[in-house]
Design an enzyme around this catalytic site. Structure first.
Site, PDB file in Angstrom:
ATOM      1  N   SER A 157       0.835  -1.210   0.000  1.00 40.92           N
ATOM      2  CA  SER A 157       0.000   0.000   0.000  1.00 40.92           C
ATOM      3  C   SER A 157       0.868   1.257   0.000  1.00 40.92           C
ATOM      4  CB  SER A 157      -0.932   0.003   1.221  1.00 40.92           C
ATOM      5  OG  SER A 157      -0.201  -0.202   2.413  1.00 40.92           O
ATOM      6  N   ASN A 216      -1.662  -2.644  13.290  1.00 40.05           N
ATOM      7  CA  ASN A 216      -3.114  -2.424  13.325  1.00 40.05           C
ATOM      8  C   ASN A 216      -3.489  -1.164  14.108  1.00 40.05           C
ATOM      9  OD1 ASN A 216      -3.114  -4.768  11.921  1.00 40.05           O
ATOM     10  ND2 ASN A 216      -3.981  -6.047  13.550  1.00 40.05           N
ATOM     11  N   THR A 254     -40.862  25.860  -7.440  1.00 36.38           N
ATOM     12  CA  THR A 254     -41.048  24.491  -6.962  1.00 36.38           C
ATOM     13  C   THR A 254     -41.367  23.677  -8.206  1.00 36.38           C
ATOM     14  OG1 THR A 254     -43.422  24.673  -6.594  1.00 36.38           O
ATOM     15  CG2 THR A 254     -42.025  25.273  -4.740  1.00 36.38           C
ATOM     16  N   HIS A 255     -40.925  22.442  -8.247  1.00 39.25           N
ATOM     17  CA  HIS A 255     -41.084  21.600  -9.457  1.00 39.25           C
ATOM     18  C   HIS A 255     -40.478  22.276 -10.685  1.00 39.25           C
ATOM     19  CE1 HIS A 255     -44.210  19.394  -7.106  1.00 39.25           C
ATOM     20  NE2 HIS A 255     -44.489  20.609  -6.670  1.00 39.25           N
ATOM     21  N   SER A 306     -16.178  26.027 -27.128  1.00 36.91           N
ATOM     22  CA  SER A 306     -16.357  24.796 -27.886  1.00 36.91           C
ATOM     23  C   SER A 306     -15.324  24.761 -29.011  1.00 36.91           C
ATOM     24  CB  SER A 306     -17.775  24.764 -28.460  1.00 36.91           C
ATOM     25  OG  SER A 306     -17.800  24.003 -29.650  1.00 36.91           O
ATOM     26  N   LYS A 331     -20.118  29.410 -28.470  1.00 35.38           N
ATOM     27  CA  LYS A 331     -20.392  28.748 -27.200  1.00 35.38           C
ATOM     28  C   LYS A 331     -19.553  29.281 -26.041  1.00 35.38           C
ATOM     29  CE  LYS A 331     -22.759  25.670 -26.322  1.00 35.38           C
ATOM     30  NZ  LYS A 331     -22.701  24.251 -26.652  1.00 35.38           N
ATOM     31  N   ASN A 355     -19.401  27.713 -22.242  1.00 40.11           N
ATOM     32  CA  ASN A 355     -19.976  26.617 -21.469  1.00 40.11           C
ATOM     33  C   ASN A 355     -19.601  26.675 -19.983  1.00 40.11           C
ATOM     34  OD1 ASN A 355     -21.124  25.490 -23.788  1.00 40.11           O
ATOM     35  ND2 ASN A 355     -19.218  24.400 -24.270  1.00 40.11           N
ATOM     36  N   GLU A 391     -20.408  21.965 -14.345  1.00 35.97           N
ATOM     37  CA  GLU A 391     -20.701  20.594 -14.788  1.00 35.97           C
ATOM     38  C   GLU A 391     -19.724  19.591 -14.182  1.00 35.97           C
ATOM     39  OE1 GLU A 391     -21.793  20.377 -19.179  1.00 35.97           O
ATOM     40  OE2 GLU A 391     -21.253  22.470 -18.942  1.00 35.97           O
ATOM     41  N   TYR A 407      -8.973  -6.379  12.923  1.00 37.56           N
ATOM     42  CA  TYR A 407      -8.424  -5.922  11.640  1.00 37.56           C
ATOM     43  C   TYR A 407      -8.553  -7.011  10.573  1.00 37.56           C
ATOM     44  CZ  TYR A 407      -5.229  -4.280   8.040  1.00 37.56           C
ATOM     45  OH  TYR A 407      -4.696  -3.885   6.834  1.00 37.56           O
ATOM     46  N   GLN A 420      -7.271  -2.107   4.283  1.00 36.51           N
ATOM     47  CA  GLN A 420      -6.264  -1.318   3.569  1.00 36.51           C
ATOM     48  C   GLN A 420      -6.934  -0.518   2.436  1.00 36.51           C
ATOM     49  OE1 GLN A 420      -2.111  -2.729   3.055  1.00 36.51           O
ATOM     50  NE2 GLN A 420      -2.673  -2.978   0.908  1.00 36.51           N
ATOM     51  N   LYS A 449      -8.121   3.765   2.536  1.00 35.26           N
ATOM     52  CA  LYS A 449      -7.416   5.043   2.382  1.00 35.26           C
ATOM     53  C   LYS A 449      -7.676   5.750   1.056  1.00 35.26           C
ATOM     54  CE  LYS A 449      -3.968   2.791   4.780  1.00 35.26           C
ATOM     55  NZ  LYS A 449      -5.045   1.981   5.237  1.00 35.26           N
TER      56      LYS A 449
HETATM   57  N1  ARG Z   1      -1.003  -1.382   5.215  1.00 33.47           N
HETATM   58  C1  ARG Z   1      -1.930  -1.867   6.179  1.00 33.47           C
HETATM   59  C2  ARG Z   1      -3.254  -1.102   6.025  1.00 33.47           C
HETATM   60  O1  ARG Z   1      -3.250  -0.091   5.456  1.00 33.47           O
HETATM   61  C3  ARG Z   1      -1.417  -1.671   7.554  1.00 33.47           C
HETATM   62  C4  ARG Z   1      -1.968  -2.622   8.565  1.00 33.47           C
HETATM   63  C5  ARG Z   1      -1.479  -3.989   8.285  1.00 33.47           C
HETATM   64  N2  ARG Z   1      -1.858  -4.894   9.313  1.00 33.47           N
HETATM   65  C6  ARG Z   1      -1.808  -6.217   9.108  1.00 33.47           C
HETATM   66  N3  ARG Z   1      -2.192  -6.962  10.099  1.00 33.47           N
HETATM   67  N4  ARG Z   1      -1.480  -6.736   7.953  1.00 33.47           N
HETATM   68  O2  ARG Z   1      -4.285  -1.555   6.466  1.00 33.47           O
END
Ligand code: ARG
Length: 461
Positions: free
Chosen positions: A22, A109, A154-155, A276, A282, A284, A289, A316, A321, A324
């Site tokens: 990651s 974790n 409204t509407h 455009s 145009k 825009n 949008e 966990y 993972q 994020k």
């Molecule tokens: N890279 C992991 C995550 O973002 C970190 C935690 C990993 N923990 C594990 N028990 N493999 O979740």
């Protein structure tokens, strides 16, 4: 070699190595990771879990790594999987055995739970600041257009007269809720997961209050399983950002309509519109949008994480993972949309005459006409029916209500008098809607002041 390679008889497959890593995205958490480790190491030293010398060596090593990362001198590697193990490996390479003691009484974790929580906590004020800027612009624009009558809908059918100020202030009110929702999220997330360990706490005599305080949390989280399993703060943030984007998207939709020749209530500044490649005429509203389009992607971020979390047993699981990227994406998207949208609204040209013209058609003073009769003693429901007949009559003759002669008006009710024409003027209809929260100037002035106070109270913090 992996930090965890002890029980393994083989190297990780190259595909798995990349698949599992990651670091490509969680390197964003480097500062939080090092800040958390600094607090953890100091606490371990203070509690006698590691020696003060080791704690000091770790602290100096981590600070040097932080400086090197910020100077662009560090290359992370997928072989060390994530930001946590990259930093730990760097530390150990630099300071030796003391570095290997950092992870005592800790797991990735609780480490990732901490880093991610601190990252979310750091971004919330940045988004709030952008929202406050937008509110200031709305208040400033509203102050200019308090007497500009436009049809309220409204509407998407013309309904009753309002002012352009009132319309803008509705968005300012929505944004106040976005701000307080984010403030709530920040308050609720402020408990520290560090010290939860892998899931079951630890046998070392650690002091979770010390690390919680050092990292500006109100308290340690009360349950170690919850400490490592909880992603509510990420979901609350994504929910708040989804609602915020929904607000921007509705505003976008209106900007797009208002810019069309069918409305022409506003024109965007040339710097905030696009042309455009084929149609020379145009102009825009691409910014609006795109904001409307990006709303879908923020909803997707929310749905993605909700779905990733829904079947996970405690505590966990590696699925987490996946938490994020959607959060990073939503934050980036919102932080990109807000300033450009704000500038677009700040620089738009308003066409009060077109708003007034649109307000003149569509019988938006029909309710006021019924109210006129009601104030003269007719029950409202009867007045409603009488005015309905008048609207039908106008429809046949191609007239507005105020274009009917007093004689014509009296054919449906003897209560009509000379004063009806003033009562039906749109300026009167809008200006007398002075109930709390209404569009009358005294009320929009009160709303503008409330928005300004809301912004001021937060800028002083
Ligand atoms: N890279 C992991 C995550 O973002 C970190 C935690 C990993 N923990 C594990 N028990 N493999 O979740």
């Amino acid at each position: 070699m992996k930090l965890w390679s002890g029980r393994f008889g083989k190297e990780t497959d190259a595909l798995v190595n990349d698949f599992n890593a990651s670091i490509q995205f969680d390197q964003r958490l480097y500062k939080e990771d090092i800040t958390g480790s600094l607090a953890h190491a100091k606490m371990l030293g203070d509690c006698g879990v590691i020696s003060q010398e080791d704690a000091k060596a770790i602290s100096e090593g981590l600070k040097a790594i932080l400086a090197d990362i910020e100077a662009g001198k560090v290359e992370f590697t997928a072989d060390n999987e994530d930001i946590h193990m990259n930093v730990e490996a760097l530390l150990t390479a630099r300071i030796g055995d003391a570095g290997k003691r950092l992870h005592t009484a800790r797991s990735r974790n609780d480490q990732v739970a901490l880093d991610f929580r601190m990252y979310v906590r750091r971004e919330i004020p940045a988004i709030i600041a952008q929202l406050l800027d937008f509110q200031s612009v709305l208040a400033k624009q509203a102050a200019k257009y308090q007497t500009v009558v436009m049809p309220g809908y409204t509407h998407l059918q013309r309904a009753q007269p309002i002012s352009f100020a009132q319309h803008l202030l509705a968005y300012a009110a929505m944004l106040s809720r976005d701000v307080t929702r984010l403030e709530d999220c920040k308050k609720r997330l402020n408990e520290c997961p560090l010290g939860s360990g892998a899931l079951a706490g630890t046998t070392y005599p650690i002091d979770r209050w010390e690390t919680a305080k050092a990292l500006d949390f109100d308290a340690p989280m009360g349950n170690s399983l919850d400490g490592v399993s909880d992603r509510d703060y990420a979901l609350e943030l994504l929910s708040a950002l989804s609602i915020l984007m929904m607000h921007l998207s509705r505003f976008s939709e209106e900007v797009i309509l208002w810019c069309s020749w069918e409305f022409k209530f506003i024109d965007l500044d040339d710097a905030y519109a696009t042309g455009s490649s084929i149609m020379p005429q145009k102009k825009n509203p691409d910014v609006a949008e795109l904001v409307r389009g990006k709303t879908g992607r923020v909803y997707g971020d929310l749905m993605g994480l909700l779905t990733a979390m829904k079947g996970l047993p405690l505590a966990y699981n590696k699925d987490m993972q996946e938490d994020k990227e959607p959060v990073f994406d939503a934050i980036d998207t919102v932080e990109m949309c807000l300033p450009v949208f704000t500038a677009m609204i700040d620089t738009m040209t308003v066409h009060p005459e077109n708003m007034r013209k649109a307000a003149g058609h569509g019988f938006i003073n029909a309710t006021d006409c019924a109210d006129y009769l009601t104030k003269k003693g007719m029950p409202f429901r009867d007045a409603y029916t009488v005015v309905g007949h008048l609207v039908a009559l106008c429809g046949q003759q191609g007239k507005t209500l105020e274009e009917l002669s007093l004689k014509e008006l009296k054919t449906v009710s003897p209560l009509f008098g000379d004063d009806v024409y003033d009562a039906l003027s749109l300026e009167t209809c809008m200006g007398q809607r002075s109930s709390y929260g209404g569009p009358a100037v005294a009320e929009t002035a009160r709303q503008i002041k409330a928005v300004e106070d809301f912004v001021k109270a937060r800028s002083m913090q």
